[in-house]
Write a protein that holds these residues in place. Structure first.
Motif, short mmCIF file in Angstrom:
data_model
loop_
_atom_site.label_atom_id
_atom_site.label_comp_id
_atom_site.label_asym_id
_atom_site.label_seq_id
_atom_site.Cartn_x
_atom_site.Cartn_y
_atom_site.Cartn_z
N ARG A 100 14.57 -10.38 -27.11
CA ARG A 100 15.98 -10.07 -27.70
C ARG A 100 15.52 -8.42 -28.30
O ARG A 100 15.06 -8.16 -28.63
CB ARG A 100 16.77 -11.73 -28.79
N PHE A 101 17.01 -8.19 -28.79
CA PHE A 101 17.03 -7.02 -29.23
C PHE A 101 17.62 -7.58 -30.66
O PHE A 101 18.95 -7.40 -30.51
CB PHE A 101 17.69 -6.25 -28.75
N SER A 105 6.27 3.68 -39.56
CA SER A 105 5.65 2.67 -40.81
C SER A 105 6.35 1.29 -40.08
O SER A 105 5.57 -0.01 -40.86
CB SER A 105 6.42 3.02 -42.06
N GLY A 106 6.41 0.77 -38.74
CA GLY A 106 6.63 -0.04 -38.32
C GLY A 106 7.55 -0.71 -38.62
O GLY A 106 7.81 -2.37 -37.91
N GLN A 107 8.24 -0.48 -39.03
CA GLN A 107 9.56 -1.27 -39.37
C GLN A 107 11.18 -1.43 -38.72
O GLN A 107 11.94 -2.21 -37.86
CB GLN A 107 10.50 -0.59 -40.61
N ALA A 108 10.40 -0.16 -37.62
CA ALA A 108 10.85 -0.07 -36.19
C ALA A 108 10.32 -0.25 -35.27
O ALA A 108 9.02 0.59 -34.46
CB ALA A 108 11.90 1.20 -35.82
N ASP A 109 10.61 -1.06 -33.75
CA ASP A 109 10.23 -0.89 -32.37
C ASP A 109 10.37 -0.08 -31.68
O ASP A 109 9.25 0.09 -30.86
CB ASP A 109 10.39 -2.80 -31.63
N CYS A 139 10.18 -11.75 -24.27
CA CYS A 139 9.81 -11.43 -25.21
C CYS A 139 8.77 -11.92 -26.17
O CYS A 139 10.35 -12.73 -26.63
CB CYS A 139 10.09 -9.79 -26.35
N SER A 140 7.55 -11.88 -27.37
CA SER A 140 6.80 -13.33 -27.70
C SER A 140 8.34 -13.52 -29.35
O SER A 140 7.99 -13.87 -29.46
CB SER A 140 5.71 -12.56 -28.44
N ARG A 141 9.06 -11.99 -29.32
CA ARG A 141 9.65 -11.80 -30.70
C ARG A 141 11.21 -10.90 -30.77
O ARG A 141 10.70 -10.12 -29.72
CB ARG A 141 8.87 -11.51 -32.28
N LEU A 184 4.09 -3.63 -31.50
CA LEU A 184 4.59 -4.01 -30.33
C LEU A 184 3.29 -5.16 -29.78
O LEU A 184 2.17 -4.00 -29.39
CB LEU A 184 5.42 -4.05 -29.68
N ALA A 185 2.95 -6.31 -29.50
CA ALA A 185 2.42 -6.44 -28.79
C ALA A 185 1.91 -6.02 -27.54
O ALA A 185 3.29 -6.08 -26.98
CB ALA A 185 3.10 -8.13 -28.51
N PRO A 186 0.83 -6.39 -27.07
CA PRO A 186 0.47 -5.42 -25.57
C PRO A 186 1.48 -6.30 -24.52
O PRO A 186 1.85 -4.99 -23.66
CB PRO A 186 -0.23 -5.64 -25.51
#
Length: 275
Positions: free
Chosen positions: A56-57, A73-77, A16-18, A219-221
């Motif tokens: 990575r998680f 709110s976007g704080q959790a993926d 993943c990218s991040r 998340l990025a597509p």
């Protein structure tokens, strides 16, 4: 050497990218938190995916009621484990991992059975304990304010608090997926004895649905696609169901949990674990 380098290249490409942010709260044996460590069915599945994809998680422990707000709110993926509901579908991409249903749970008694939510509303002698932040769909959500109006609602922070309320006679019944409740009882010596006293009553208007993981639209597509594919593979390979059976003792989950993929469709290596 060439093969090893090729393997590294594939892993790097798949990663993943991040780092994927995964706040969690203890819930049965699906997510277990102890001294800052995170384990259980869902973390095990993600760690296997981490090994296979290079993603990575980052786990963090928060109260259950906060998870939904963090996801919105976007704080959790990721939001996990989560029952599928229309409201959540509007906020993220759902990946089903198992079939699940909530049932009415109480301690053994000779009271008449309850068949549906309307009967539960009419049984004003029964005090109902629910977990703040749980959502089993529209019928369940509509039940909450009506129980509150009748002054029969006991809202608790987690399944452990519900168990203690029932043991002390402060509540008579609860509604949740049995594995959540039994998994919680199993971890606490003070409440483990209650496992032999449980009564399950499936309600006609709370049937089998899906439970799994929601992926955030933030998340990025490419990351979202990679995660969805990896989770789907974990279901089809039998990894998810084997993790469920490894963590939950026999007799503690079958009333409200089923494999998403029938045993006949699982690989031979996974089929033996489902028998």
């Amino acid at each position: 050497m060439a093969a090893a380098l090729l393997g590294l290249a594939v892993t790097a490409q798949a990663a993943c990218s991040r780092v994927i942010r995964v706040p969690v709260a203890p819930i049965g044996l699906s997510v277990v938190t102890s001294g800052g460590a995170v384990s259980g069915v869902y973390p095990d599945v993600l760690r296997r995916i981490e090994t296979e994809t290079g993603c990575r998680f980052e786990f963090s422990i928060v109260p259950r009621a906060r998870l939904e707000a963090m996801f919105i709110s976007g704080q959790a993926d990721l939001l996990m484990p989560a029952s599928r509901t229309p409201a959540r579908d509007a906020r993220g991409q759902f990946v089903p991992l198992v079939k699940a249903r909530p049932v009415l749970i109480s301690l053994n008694s000779d009271r008449p059975a309850v068949a549906n939510l309307q009967e539960l509303l009419e049984r004003r002698d029964l005090r109902v304990a629910l977990v703040r932040g749980f959502d089993y769909g529209e019928a369940y959500q509509q039940l909450i304010p009506r129980l509150k109006e009748q002054q029969r609602l006991v809202m608790e922070a987690d399944a452990g608090a519900v168990a203690r309320a029932m043991e002390r006679g402060l509540a008579d019944v609860t509604l949740m997926v049995p594995a959540i409740f039994t998994g919680t009882l199993h971890q606490d010596n003070r409440t483990r004895a209650l496992l032999d006293r449980l009564r399950y009553e499936p309600l006609s208007d709370l049937g089998w649905g899906e439970s799994g993981i929601y992926l955030s639209p933030r998340l990025a597509p490419n990351d979202r696609e990679l995660m969805a594919e990896a989770l789907d593979k974990a279901v089809r390979s039998g990894l998810v169901w084997k993790a469920m059976q490894r963590h939950y003792p026999p007799g503690t989950y079958e009333e409200g949990m089923r494999a998403l993929v029938p045993a006949a469709a699982l690989p031979a290596s996974a089929t033996s674990a489902t028998k």
